[in-house]
Scaffold this motif. Structure first.
Motif, PDB file in Angstrom:
ATOM      1  N   ALA A  41     -15.441  38.804  34.938  1.00 23.84           N
ATOM      2  CA  ALA A  41     -16.621  38.625  35.782  1.00 23.84           C
ATOM      3  C   ALA A  41     -17.321  39.960  36.029  1.00 23.84           C
ATOM      4  CB  ALA A  41     -16.240  37.993  37.115  1.00 23.84           C
ATOM      5  N   ILE A  42     -18.621  39.869  36.233  1.00 18.64           N
ATOM      6  CA  ILE A  42     -19.432  41.009  36.664  1.00 18.64           C
ATOM      7  C   ILE A  42     -20.191  40.588  37.915  1.00 18.64           C
ATOM      8  CG2 ILE A  42     -21.365  42.536  36.115  1.00 18.64           C
ATOM      9  CD1 ILE A  42     -20.605  42.307  33.175  1.00 18.64           C
ATOM     10  N   SER A  81     -25.657  46.650  32.594  1.00 19.33           N
ATOM     11  CA  SER A  81     -25.953  47.185  31.268  1.00 19.33           C
ATOM     12  C   SER A  81     -25.756  46.116  30.197  1.00 19.33           C
ATOM     13  CB  SER A  81     -25.058  48.387  30.959  1.00 19.33           C
ATOM     14  OG  SER A  81     -23.724  47.971  30.704  1.00 19.33           O
ATOM     15  N   ASN A  82     -26.497  46.233  29.125  1.00 21.20           N
ATOM     16  CA  ASN A  82     -26.348  45.289  28.010  1.00 21.20           C
ATOM     17  C   ASN A  82     -24.956  45.380  27.397  1.00 21.20           C
ATOM     18  OD1 ASN A  82     -28.973  44.443  28.385  1.00 21.20           O
ATOM     19  ND2 ASN A  82     -29.821  45.755  26.783  1.00 21.20           N
ATOM     20  N   GLU A  83     -24.395  46.579  27.394  1.00 21.70           N
ATOM     21  CA  GLU A  83     -23.046  46.761  26.836  1.00 21.70           C
ATOM     22  C   GLU A  83     -22.027  45.948  27.629  1.00 21.70           C
ATOM     23  OE1 GLU A  83     -19.688  50.288  26.146  1.00 21.70           O
ATOM     24  OE2 GLU A  83     -21.578  50.736  27.172  1.00 21.70           O
ATOM     25  N   ASP A  84     -22.108  46.020  28.953  1.00 22.98           N
ATOM     26  CA  ASP A  84     -21.173  45.266  29.785  1.00 22.98           C
ATOM     27  C   ASP A  84     -21.408  43.760  29.651  1.00 22.98           C
ATOM     28  OD1 ASP A  84     -19.907  47.524  30.687  1.00 22.98           O
ATOM     29  OD2 ASP A  84     -20.926  47.587  32.632  1.00 22.98           O
ATOM     30  N   MET A  85     -22.662  43.361  29.545  1.00 21.14           N
ATOM     31  CA  MET A  85     -22.953  41.939  29.402  1.00 21.14           C
ATOM     32  C   MET A  85     -22.396  41.407  28.083  1.00 21.14           C
ATOM     33  SD  MET A  85     -26.615  39.901  29.546  1.00 21.14           S
ATOM     34  CE  MET A  85     -26.975  40.429  31.226  1.00 21.14           C
ATOM     35  N   LYS A  86     -22.541  42.177  27.007  1.00 23.76           N
ATOM     36  CA  LYS A  86     -22.013  41.749  25.715  1.00 23.76           C
ATOM     37  C   LYS A  86     -20.490  41.628  25.761  1.00 23.76           C
ATOM     38  CE  LYS A  86     -25.775  43.620  22.872  1.00 23.76           C
ATOM     39  NZ  LYS A  86     -26.180  44.681  21.916  1.00 23.76           N
ATOM     40  N   ARG A  87     -19.851  42.570  26.453  1.00 27.20           N
ATOM     41  CA  ARG A  87     -18.390  42.513  26.564  1.00 27.20           C
ATOM     42  C   ARG A  87     -17.963  41.267  27.324  1.00 27.20           C
ATOM     43  NH1 ARG A  87     -13.684  42.568  24.433  1.00 27.20           N
ATOM     44  NH2 ARG A  87     -12.194  42.188  26.092  1.00 27.20           N
ATOM     45  N   LEU A  88     -18.700  40.920  28.383  1.00 25.45           N
ATOM     46  CA  LEU A  88     -18.398  39.712  29.145  1.00 25.45           C
ATOM     47  C   LEU A  88     -18.522  38.479  28.256  1.00 25.45           C
ATOM     48  CD1 LEU A  88     -19.358  38.804  32.728  1.00 25.45           C
ATOM     49  CD2 LEU A  88     -20.143  37.302  30.915  1.00 25.45           C
ATOM     50  N   PHE A  89     -19.574  38.420  27.439  1.00 22.82           N
ATOM     51  CA  PHE A  89     -19.752  37.273  26.544  1.00 22.82           C
ATOM     52  C   PHE A  89     -18.674  37.235  25.471  1.00 22.82           C
ATOM     53  CE2 PHE A  89     -23.658  36.222  28.530  1.00 22.82           C
ATOM     54  CZ  PHE A  89     -24.018  34.954  28.076  1.00 22.82           C
ATOM     55  N   THR A 114     -26.913  31.386  39.527  1.00 24.54           N
ATOM     56  CA  THR A 114     -26.658  31.960  40.847  1.00 24.54           C
ATOM     57  C   THR A 114     -27.166  33.387  40.898  1.00 24.54           C
ATOM     58  OG1 THR A 114     -24.943  32.302  42.519  1.00 24.54           O
ATOM     59  CG2 THR A 114     -24.368  32.845  40.240  1.00 24.54           C
ATOM     60  N   LEU A 115     -27.100  33.982  42.062  1.00 27.69           N
ATOM     61  CA  LEU A 115     -27.439  35.384  42.236  1.00 27.69           C
ATOM     62  C   LEU A 115     -26.172  36.216  42.194  1.00 27.69           C
ATOM     63  CD1 LEU A 115     -29.189  33.492  44.404  1.00 27.69           C
ATOM     64  CD2 LEU A 115     -30.253  35.673  44.913  1.00 27.69           C
ATOM     65  N   ILE A 116     -26.298  37.469  41.835  1.00 27.77           N
ATOM     66  CA  ILE A 116     -25.231  38.473  41.808  1.00 27.77           C
ATOM     67  C   ILE A 116     -24.243  38.234  40.664  1.00 27.77           C
ATOM     68  CG2 ILE A 116     -23.320  39.542  43.079  1.00 27.77           C
ATOM     69  CD1 ILE A 116     -24.894  39.225  45.628  1.00 27.77           C
ATOM     70  N   GLN A 117     -23.774  37.020  40.473  1.00 27.82           N
ATOM     71  CA  GLN A 117     -22.992  36.698  39.272  1.00 27.82           C
ATOM     72  C   GLN A 117     -23.936  36.185  38.187  1.00 27.82           C
ATOM     73  OE1 GLN A 117     -18.947  34.954  39.774  1.00 27.82           O
ATOM     74  NE2 GLN A 117     -19.580  34.686  41.910  1.00 27.82           N
ATOM     75  N   SER A 118     -25.084  36.786  38.113  1.00 26.62           N
ATOM     76  CA  SER A 118     -26.168  36.318  37.246  1.00 26.62           C
ATOM     77  C   SER A 118     -25.975  36.675  35.782  1.00 26.62           C
ATOM     78  CB  SER A 118     -27.504  36.886  37.739  1.00 26.62           C
ATOM     79  OG  SER A 118     -27.370  38.249  38.108  1.00 26.62           O
ATOM     80  N   THR A 119     -24.928  37.418  35.450  1.00 24.04           N
ATOM     81  CA  THR A 119     -24.564  37.586  34.045  1.00 24.04           C
ATOM     82  C   THR A 119     -23.349  36.727  33.691  1.00 24.04           C
ATOM     83  OG1 THR A 119     -23.296  39.556  34.636  1.00 24.04           O
ATOM     84  CG2 THR A 119     -25.512  39.901  33.810  1.00 24.04           C
ATOM     85  N   TYR A 120     -22.516  36.450  34.690  1.00 20.32           N
ATOM     86  CA  TYR A 120     -21.371  35.554  34.496  1.00 20.32           C
ATOM     87  C   TYR A 120     -21.850  34.120  34.265  1.00 20.32           C
ATOM     88  CZ  TYR A 120     -17.282  32.754  35.905  1.00 20.32           C
ATOM     89  OH  TYR A 120     -16.268  31.836  35.960  1.00 20.32           O
ATOM     90  N   ALA A 121     -22.808  33.675  35.081  1.00 23.36           N
ATOM     91  CA  ALA A 121     -23.286  32.293  34.984  1.00 23.36           C
ATOM     92  C   ALA A 121     -23.781  31.931  33.582  1.00 23.36           C
ATOM     93  CB  ALA A 121     -24.365  32.028  36.029  1.00 23.36           C
ATOM     94  N   PRO A 122     -24.626  32.760  32.925  1.00 23.86           N
ATOM     95  CA  PRO A 122     -25.079  32.394  31.574  1.00 23.86           C
ATOM     96  C   PRO A 122     -23.946  32.244  30.566  1.00 23.86           C
ATOM     97  CG  PRO A 122     -26.474  34.122  32.467  1.00 23.86           C
ATOM     98  CD  PRO A 122     -25.323  33.960  33.418  1.00 23.86           C
ATOM     99  N   SER A 123     -22.879  33.032  30.741  1.00 24.36           N
ATOM    100  CA  SER A 123     -21.753  32.896  29.811  1.00 24.36           C
ATOM    101  C   SER A 123     -21.093  31.537  29.969  1.00 24.36           C
ATOM    102  CB  SER A 123     -20.733  34.024  30.030  1.00 24.36           C
ATOM    103  OG  SER A 123     -20.010  33.851  31.243  1.00 24.36           O
ATOM    104  N   LYS A 124     -21.048  31.032  31.209  1.00 19.82           N
ATOM    105  CA  LYS A 124     -20.464  29.721  31.443  1.00 19.82           C
ATOM    106  C   LYS A 124     -21.432  28.599  31.051  1.00 19.82           C
ATOM    107  CE  LYS A 124     -16.386  30.922  32.836  1.00 19.82           C
ATOM    108  NZ  LYS A 124     -15.165  30.531  32.089  1.00 19.82           N
ATOM    109  N   PHE A 125     -22.738  28.822  31.203  1.00 23.66           N
ATOM    110  CA  PHE A 125     -23.711  27.868  30.661  1.00 23.66           C
ATOM    111  C   PHE A 125     -23.472  27.705  29.165  1.00 23.66           C
ATOM    112  CE2 PHE A 125     -26.120  27.947  34.527  1.00 23.66           C
ATOM    113  CZ  PHE A 125     -27.032  26.902  34.465  1.00 23.66           C
TER     114      PHE A 125
END
Length: 342
Positions: A96-97, A105-113, A152-163
């Motif tokens: 989670a982020i 950062s895009n790097e962190d978002m890619k790692r989450l995905f 959602t807000l704040i977990q707004s990079t986590y949510a798209p991965s679950k979508f």
């Protein structure tokens, strides 16, 4: 589709070193299943396997990063080498982020995905391949989120991965059903669960991420997962809040937007300073063997919604009744507003 009883199954569980995965592994073993546990924390996995074997259960571990396809293949190969098969594959691993979308950062978002989405894709493919080759029904269980049904807000990079996980699961299910492939595909929709999820999170906030409000125990998610391992289920919602958010967000999207914008942010952090990002589990293994977190709120002992979901007719009655209450309340508020204006 007839699935095996748990006591006759070999179950693969990713993200098994803490939280939901840890509880699911312990519960599955107690019910007689042979378990294959996978995560990045090798020390925690070894300790877990020793614990399970010490209690008379059958278990093996595989140190693996599910964001790497070769590691996911290694999990399957190890299960096949040890047991000759697996009957249920649980894609549970996740990271989670916490931070506003434009700050991450895009790097962190890619790692989450890599973990949250691609790990599910790799696991799904290797599981389906095995079930197709052996020609005997198996269960694929993907763990999504209430924020996979609603942004959602704040977990707004986590949510798209679950979508993405939700969309992948639905699409794969339809393709397999069309081709009569013997796989039961279940999507788990957990609400807010009291696990170390927030302590493991990568935080862009100055304050420590935390869950506040109504919280469900990880054993409720494990109950849903293991029920789906024995009974073909399309979806399993853990907690009324998960189903309510999906339902209200679909029927009243703008109302839900405003409601979440106002009330959600303060429920996601506490007043203590956030841990350094280098201590998160985004780019490395987090600490292991903790089922619960330091979250605050009303900690439920179980999920009545999970129990109701085991009896579909009863579950539908609850959903219809809940929807009727929401509609009645909204109409009452509108009526009262008009009277005040007039």
């Amino acid at each position: 589709m007839q699935l095996k009883n748990l006591k006759d199954q070999v179950i693969v569980i990713t993200g098994a070193s803490s939280g939901i995965g840890l509880v699911t592994a312990r519960t599955a073993a107690e019910k007689g299943a042979k378990v294959v546990v996978a995560a990045r924390n090798e020390e925690a996995l070894k300790e877990l396997v020793n614990e399970l074997r010490g209690n008379g259960h059958t278990a093996i571990h595989v140190t693996a990063d599910v964001g790497r396809e070769e590691d996911v293949n290694k999990i399957a190969e190890t299960a096949l080498k040890e047991f000759g098969r697996f009957d249920t594959w649980v894609n549970n691993a996740g990271v989670a982020i916490f931070g506003y979308a434009m700050d991450v950062s895009n790097e962190d978002m890619k790692r989450l995905f890599d973990t949250n989405f691609w790990g599910v894709v790799y696991g799904s493919k290797v599981a389906v391949k095995h079930f197709k080759e052996r020609g005997f029904p198996g269960a694929l269980i993907n763990v999504g989120s209430l924020f996979g049904d609603r942004g959602t807000l704040i977990q707004s990079t986590y949510a798209p991965s679950k979508f993405a996980v939700h969309g992948w699961t639905e699409s794969l299910r339809m393709e397999l059903e069309k081709d009569n492939v013997p796989v039961s595909v279940t999507l788990i929709h957990p609400g807010r669960i009291d696990t170390p999820y927030t302590q493991h999170a990568h935080s862009y906030l100055d304050k420590q991420p935390i869950h506040k409000g109504m919280l469900y125990p990880p054993k409720a998610v494990a109950e849903a997962i293991l029920y789906a391992a024995e009974h073909p289920k399309r979806d399993m919602y853990v907690g009324t809040q998960a189903k309510a958010l999906e339902l209200v967000g679909r029927i009243f999207p703008r109302f839900t937007d405003r409601l979440m914008e106002r009330f959600i942010p303060p429920t996601q952090y506490t007043n203590i300073p956030a841990k350094p990002r280098e201590e998160s589990n985004l780019h490395q293994a987090g600490y292991g063997l903790h089922e619960r977190g330091i979250n605050k709120g009303w900690k439920r002992s179980n999920s009545m919604y999970v129990k109701a979901s085991k009896y579909p007719i009863f579950s539908r009655v609850i959903i219809i009744g809940f929807g009727a209450l929401i509609l009645a309340n909204i109409r009452r508020n509108k009526h009262n507003t008009r009277k005040q204006i007039s």
